[in-house]
Design a protein around this motif. Structure first.
Motif: not given
Ligand code: FAD
Ligand code: SF4
Length: 518
Positions: A445-447, A452-454, A461-463
């Motif tokens: 999913y993050c692709k 950005n998940p990190s 920033a990933c919520p």
């Protein structure tokens, strides 16, 4: 309304009690007894129910009615479009007046409220009501209460082992677990490599026959404003279809079920899951048959032990366990809110409209099919509500509304307990809290996401990640005694005071943006 005839016994059949071998048939006299069923609009509007869930219940009920009539039973059946009353209690009262039975009989309802409603109607009319155990399940609520007695903490594993021994499932000749261990959970957490799932078998297609076509048209019109779509409706509505769903699952998807049980992938709503929950919960399918079929697949060398044990654990273990938790703790369980979460559920849960790719996938497929698999429910939509701090009652009502398999005895402990930790640790030994990195590890999913998940702060920033650290910081004091939270809290404490301030500020902004409150 005119009286039909004097009846000895009126047997109540609820919409999720569609098994032909229920205990109400044990002493049934076709000449003097009748079955009573009613479609009640209030059951579809009490929570804002997905069209596919309404259609599945109505269609399966009408198929059941027709099959019972063909088998020589008298069925007093009220359709929602025949002007049925809005509540089950009112409709039952009307049926008592109409049929004047000497007594009522029913299998225990799956929902506490429904059971009380029926008991009140019977009391009001001074008519005896026999409530029978639900033989569909492997165990009864009183078996579970006995198991729970004197235990400080309940855990699935112990109940599951008891049931494995009691029913002799996956045991060797000495009564020990086949493969030398009870649980292969550690082999059930695989993710796909970059190329994703290959040669994924499509779930079987079910023809909409008999009453289903009429029901689909009726629901589309009558419940037009309700969430979800009927375009992809493909759920078994008869025992025959449910059996075919089971056969196809065992043949094509069970072998890979275990390994990829927790995996997620873009535009793949079903992966290797069985899609049997609605058939089981409506009792079109017997869980013993499902467990036997899986066990046989292992003995025939068709599916590996980790897949078969993992699958059986869901049905013999989790399904029985959550039912026990429900009946042991209702009705006060519904009111629990251990983390004092008060935010309103964001609108995106009803629309799927969000930049967060993982959530738009899960909500999108939920609206399309009325389905998401366990990790999608627990570790994406459930996780986000937990981290955001949404009122667990609102989260519960959403899950009860949008899934075709939703019935309160199974939905509530999973939502309020396992996913929201609102029961303070009855269902789960710690909150299922994780950052976007978990979703990134288990999916692609993050692709395709702008976040950005990190990253926990800043534009990208990933919520999930921001809210994860914010969740730990907000609940640090109450979680600090929990030994299973130590590693996560230790990582939180590695962050500088400035980092924490920035994270909490950004979390507050997300909350205001999504919930309109801080
Ligand atoms: P599979 O993954 O193929 O699993 C096989 C079967 O095991 C399922 O059909 C189901 O009968 C049983 N099962 C698996 N996990 C659980 C579980 N945690 N609890 C009880 N039984 C389980 N399940 C429901 O049946 N109805 C619900 O309303 C429901 N609400 C849920 C809400 C949340 C927040 C969460 C986290 C889980 C919920 N579950 C619910 C459990 C689980 O997610 C579904 O049973 C499963 O996703 C159904 O898909 P499947 O049939 O393809 O299951
Ligand atoms: Fe979801 Fe965050 Fe990954 Fe985007 S980056 S898909 S929001 S976990």
């Amino acid at each position: 309304m005119a009286k039909i005839k004097k009846t000895r016994r009126m047997a109540i059949v609820l919409g999720d009690q569609l098994n032909a071998d229920a205990a109400i048939f044990d002493d049934f006299d076709k000449q003097r007894d009748i079955l009573w069923m009613a479609e009640v609009a209030g059951e579809s509007t009490r929570v804002w129910t997905h069209k596919a869930r309404i259609a599945l219940f109505l269609s399966a009920m009408r198929h059941y009615r027709d099959a019972r009539r063909n088998a020589g039973y008298t069925v007093d059946y009220r359709q929602v479009d025949d002007g049925a009353a809005d509540s089950l209690g009112e409709e039952l009262a009307e049926a008592i007046r109409r049929n004047q039975p000497e007594e009522l009989v029913m299998v225990q309802a799956g929902e506490w409220r429904v059971q009380r409603e029926i008991e009140s109607a019977a009391e009001e009319y001074g008519i005896e009501l026999q409530v029978l155990d639900d033989l569909h399940f492997f165990s009864t609520p009183s078996d579970f209460a006995n198991h729970a007695e004197g235990r400080k903490q309940l855990r699935l594993e112990f109940y599951y082992r008891e049931l494995r021994k009691q029913y002799g499932i996956l045991l060797d000749e000495d009564g020990q677990p086949i493969g030398g261990q009870w649980n292969f959970d550690s082999e059930n957490r695989g993710a796909f490599d970059k190329s994703g799932p290959r040669d994924l078998p499509a779930p079987p297609a079910f023809r909409s026959h008999g009453p289903t076509q009429d029901v689909l048209q009726f629901v589309a019109k009558q419940f037009e404003s309700h969430p979800g779509s009927l375009d992809s409706f493909n759920w078994p509505t008869t025992p025959g279809q449910a059996e075919r769903a089971l056969e196809e699952f065992i043949k094509h998807r069970l072998p890979s079920f275990g390994k990829y049980q927790d995996a997620l992938w873009t535009d793949e709503p079903f992966l290797y899951h069985s899609l049997l929950s609605s058939s089981l919960n409506l009792k079109l399918l017997d869980p013993r048959q499902v467990v036997r079929a899986a066990e046989e697949a292992y003995h025939l060398g068709h599916a590996p032990l980790a897949s078969v044990e993992g699958f059986i654990r869901q049905i013999l273990g989790w399904r029985e366990y959550v039912r026990g938790v429900y009946w042991l703790n209702m009705p006060e369980y519904l009111e629990r809110n251990a983390l004092r979460a008060r935010q309103p559920l964001p609108d995106l849960y009803w629309s799927g409209e969000t930049d967060m790719h993982c959530l738009s996938q899960i909500v999108g497929q939920t609206l399309e099919h009325g389905y998401a698999h366990h990790i999608q429910r627990l570790m994406v939509s459930g996780l986000f509500a937990l981290l955001l701090g949404v009122d667990p009652r609102q989260v519960h009502e959403w899950y009860l509304a949008v899934y075709v398999d939703a019935v309160e005895w199974v939905e509530l402990p999973n939502t309020l307990g396992m996913s929201q930790y609102a029961d303070g640790g009855v269902m789960a030994s710690k909150p299922y809290c994780a950052s976007g990195n978990y979703i990134n590890r288990m999916s692609n999913y993050c692709k395709s996401c702008r976040f950005n998940p990190s990253k926990a702060t800043g534009e990208e920033a990933c919520p999930f990640t921001t809210l994860y650290w914010d969740f730990l910081a907000r609940h640090q004091d109450e979680l600090t005694e929990n030994t299973r939270m130590q590693l996560q809290l230790k990582n939180l404490n590695r962050k500088s005071a400035d980092e924490i301030i920035a994270i909490r500020k950004q979390a507050k902004e997300f909350r205001v943006h999504l919930c309109g409150e801080s």
